[in-house]
Scaffold this active site. Sequence first.
Site, PDB file in Angstrom:
ATOM      1  N   LEU A 183     -20.077 -22.079  14.936  1.00 43.07           N
ATOM      2  CA  LEU A 183     -19.209 -22.075  13.752  1.00 43.07           C
ATOM      3  C   LEU A 183     -17.840 -21.461  14.030  1.00 43.07           C
ATOM      4  CD1 LEU A 183     -21.831 -20.979  11.055  1.00 43.07           C
ATOM      5  CD2 LEU A 183     -21.192 -23.284  11.764  1.00 43.07           C
ATOM      6  N   HIS A 211     -15.477 -24.475   9.685  1.00 40.47           N
ATOM      7  CA  HIS A 211     -16.758 -24.488   8.954  1.00 40.47           C
ATOM      8  C   HIS A 211     -16.721 -23.461   7.820  1.00 40.47           C
ATOM      9  CE1 HIS A 211     -18.170 -25.692  13.126  1.00 40.47           C
ATOM     10  NE2 HIS A 211     -18.605 -26.695  12.392  1.00 40.47           N
TER      11      HIS A 211
END
Length: 291
Positions: free
Chosen positions: A33, A37
């Site tokens: 991530l 995100h």
Amino acid sequence: MKIVTKSAELKQLVGEHKAAGRTIGFVPTMGALHHGHLSLVKKAGACTDVVVVSIFVNPTQFNNPDDLKNYPRTIEEDTLLLSNTACKILYHPEVNEVYPDKDNRVFDFGSLDKVMEGEFRPGHFNGVAQVVSRFFELVQPDKAFFGEKDFQQLAIIKAMTKMLDYPIDIVAGEIIREVDGLALSSRNVRLSEAQRKEATLISRTLFESKQLIKTGNIKEVANFVVENINRSSLLNVEYFNIVDGNTLQVVDNWSQSDYIVGCIAVFADKVRLIDNLIYKNFYDAHSSCKV
Ligand code: PAF
């Protein structure tokens, strides 16, 4: 934040929230991530009551086994990052939980998946549709959030949602960039220091090309982008298409559509980077969840 690995448990948890009248926001990811995100999770948190994030490196969307093997897997860091966000449920299943049987479905997206990523990564979008449809059926979200960096994926997901008649609002999140312009991507960590530096040429060239649309035709702008990036010995353009943002078909002139986007894929040795730039847009992709 609850961490769930089994579909049955996820179904039950989501069911309880739904029964209590809460809306569900879903952010599917493959992990590793980054702030792109996290901006989707933030958006989901602002526009729905309960945010579910999935982390699952989906084998069916990789046409290149090396890419699947080398895809970064950083579940501990990801969990830590998510614990400081609006994410209420993290779904992190094993492959056999998602695919107890082989998924043989073949989706027909017409011309949408024959171009760009679809042309260079055969089977990729079929795999994306397989996994996202499975997750949609499991989570049954009110809204699902996808980054605009994967511009073609967003179009495919919208088409799939319509095709399968899911009552899900697909919300786009704008591209998040490093301060030097490079679009955030889980693949950026695989760039060497020199490649990372040179990769800024991609967004710089796209931004510069926007100035040219006042005087240059489509062909001239497209040639400028490809030639400018290929001048670097570290970068190699795979494709650059200037397309209608809805049909993804190449346009011949600037007045052919109200929604025109330049989509690019570039190799830095084995690392494949994509980016895009909206040249013209009279349509607001963010209208159903403005954050
Ligand atoms: O964009 C991604 O990370 C993936 O394609 C998705 C949507 C999570 C499906 O595996």
